[in-house]
Design an enzyme around this catalytic site. Sequence first.
Site, PDB file in Angstrom:
ATOM      1  N   ARG A   1      14.232 -12.767  10.866  1.00 28.75           N
ATOM      2  CA  ARG A   1      14.039 -13.773   9.826  1.00 28.75           C
ATOM      3  C   ARG A   1      15.041 -14.897  10.118  1.00 28.75           C
ATOM      4  O   ARG A   1      16.112 -14.657  10.678  1.00 28.75           O
ATOM      5  CB  ARG A   1      14.299 -13.199   8.441  1.00 28.75           C
ATOM      6  CG  ARG A   1      13.403 -12.019   8.059  1.00 28.75           C
ATOM      7  CD  ARG A   1      13.805 -11.448   6.703  1.00 28.75           C
ATOM      8  NE  ARG A   1      12.928 -10.367   6.288  1.00 28.75           N
ATOM      9  CZ  ARG A   1      13.154  -9.076   6.504  1.00 28.75           C
ATOM     10  NH1 ARG A   1      14.255  -8.705   7.147  1.00 28.75           N
ATOM     11  NH2 ARG A   1      12.305  -8.158   6.101  1.00 28.75           N
TER      12      ARG A   1
ATOM     13  N   HIS B  49       8.881 -19.005  10.398  1.00 28.24           N
ATOM     14  CA  HIS B  49       8.467 -17.633  10.082  1.00 28.24           C
ATOM     15  C   HIS B  49       7.260 -17.209  10.919  1.00 28.24           C
ATOM     16  O   HIS B  49       7.077 -16.022  11.199  1.00 28.24           O
ATOM     17  CB  HIS B  49       8.136 -17.524   8.596  1.00 28.24           C
ATOM     18  CG  HIS B  49       8.278 -16.136   8.059  1.00 28.24           C
ATOM     19  ND1 HIS B  49       9.487 -15.459   8.042  1.00 28.24           N
ATOM     20  CD2 HIS B  49       7.374 -15.282   7.518  1.00 28.24           C
ATOM     21  CE1 HIS B  49       9.319 -14.258   7.513  1.00 28.24           C
ATOM     22  NE2 HIS B  49       8.042 -14.131   7.193  1.00 28.24           N
TER      23      HIS B  49
ATOM     24  N   HIS C 264      10.793  -3.755   7.842  1.00 30.34           N
ATOM     25  CA  HIS C 264       9.878  -3.581   6.718  1.00 30.34           C
ATOM     26  C   HIS C 264      10.068  -2.217   6.076  1.00 30.34           C
ATOM     27  O   HIS C 264      10.184  -1.211   6.772  1.00 30.34           O
ATOM     28  CB  HIS C 264       8.423  -3.707   7.174  1.00 30.34           C
ATOM     29  CG  HIS C 264       8.008  -5.110   7.477  1.00 30.34           C
ATOM     30  ND1 HIS C 264       6.930  -5.428   8.272  1.00 30.34           N
ATOM     31  CD2 HIS C 264       8.533  -6.304   7.081  1.00 30.34           C
ATOM     32  CE1 HIS C 264       6.805  -6.738   8.353  1.00 30.34           C
ATOM     33  NE2 HIS C 264       7.767  -7.289   7.647  1.00 30.34           N
TER      34      HIS C 264
END
Length: 308
Positions: free
Chosen positions: A162, A253, A279
Amino acid sequence: MSLKLTEGMRDTLAQWLDHERALKSASENTITAYGHDVSGWLSFLAEHEGGGFGPAAIARVRLSDMRSWMAHERGRGVAPRSLARALSAVKTFTRWLAERDGFDATAILATRSPKFQKKLPRPLSPDAAKEMLSTVELQDEEPWIAARNVAVVTLLYGCGLRISEALSLTGSDVPLGEVIRIVGKGNKERIVPVLPAARQAVAEYVRLCPYDLLPETPLFRGARGGALNPRLISKVTEAARMQLGLPSSVTPHAMRHSFATHLLNAGGDLRAIQELLGHASLSTTQAYTAVDNARLLQVYEAAHPRAK
């Protein structure tokens, strides 16, 4: 809409936000969004009832009240996706309060979320991703800034970081090794392999950077030496994609999306990619990667014990 909440309700909301911050390690951006969404809901209910609105009043909220709130939000132009997010925050707050105060919150928790079409990620093709990296370098005439931009975008695409994670690196992280330890959402740590191209890009930036990159200071700097603003990387990416004639969906992104998709298409394991991306849910990773059903079936048949 003015807040017609009792002091007790304001204290209760603050306690819940502290709970989310401390026990669930929610980010400050998430806390701010939660506070805004739940405050808006409570404000509507206070206006709806025409008086002060304390914690005990939530136990009296009916399904018709929830429908009135949702109709009000739609009427002022709130998109279904945003309303669904607000309803999720409201339910999380109510569930916590019901457990604390011991009341039945079925009417609120049973409220159905508005339907909306989920936006599928649009990763770049491998060739377009390479062109982006080359074109990003051309967006600034100052060599060290150009090298900085390339290093950041390479970390997004080459490591699946990120942008907040890339910009959280400090001088203590260089020179980059074969892996880096990243603290992502929810303060969850993960180990991410670093490709030689990413190590080289960061090393070139470090070599050219005019500022002292001390262990406790940000690795990536703005032109005046302060911590790099992520908006600058967004601007550089936007300029590069416009030069290449790529769609507006090509953002920083999108480079992370591309990392995941290209890795899966090359035969990567879905669960391994889940770990690399940080995740919490495998379903998030599956939605994150733009692969067709045939490719997913191949992954399933290769991994599922009954498929063998």
